[in-house]
Design a protein around this motif. Sequence first.
Motif: not given
Length: 263
Positions: A135-142
């Motif tokens: 979807g074009g969203h950025e996923l970051n470490p969590f």
Amino acid sequence: MLRQLERTGEDQISLTDPDSRAMATHTRVAVGYNVQIAVDAKHKLIVDEEVTNQVVDMGLLQATAGPAREILEVDRIDVVADAGYFRTEDIAVCEQAGLTPHVPRPQRGSSASNGFFRKDEFRYDPERDAYTCPGGHELNPFRFGKLREMTKIDYANKQACCDCPLRPRCTDAGYRAVSRLEHEDALDRMAARLKARPEILDRRRETVEHPFGSIKQWMYQGAFLMRGLQKVRAEFSLTALVYNLRRVLNIVGMDEMMAAVAA
């Protein structure tokens, strides 16, 4: 028998042959052994072989291809195997050992079985240490953890998942998380190699299945005659030798082969 399993740490017992194990085949489960062969792509000769009672091929890539590289006396070789050999740490070890692995990545886990976006549809950016979802969203470490002694990092963007129109195709939970293991950069390099050379997987089937088909069809060896791991290893070693001799005879003929043996 249960006490024996608890004492030895094994998970199964064969009453016919103590060294054999129940192996999953294409359509059934058969009690036997797991034969590993490394075959050269040019002549379809068996370079190295081993018989094990390990139930799955996972983890045997370097153990099979490493000795073959030494026998061929080369610094580096391409190693092509099917998805059953896919194991992150084994692929990383191959790169360090002069082996260039080409193993297709199987789609495992609940996301793949539920028909959601595959992990390879999420693009990783090493400079940002982040994934971009379909979807074009950025996923970051969590979240950080361990898996088989490897560092494991989960990436997500909970806020973006809430309003994403693609969410029904991505997850049935509150948000979608993508995991990344230590050494996964080796998997990224391998994926790039396979994308550049997709035909290499078809060549693998033509190469490594040739000896098995020949041994079963014109040598009539669909099953081992011996019992016990050491005896079975000796039996298949002789089988591989005979296969190679017949293969060389087909390629160069008797006169040239005898001249090479005498030289």
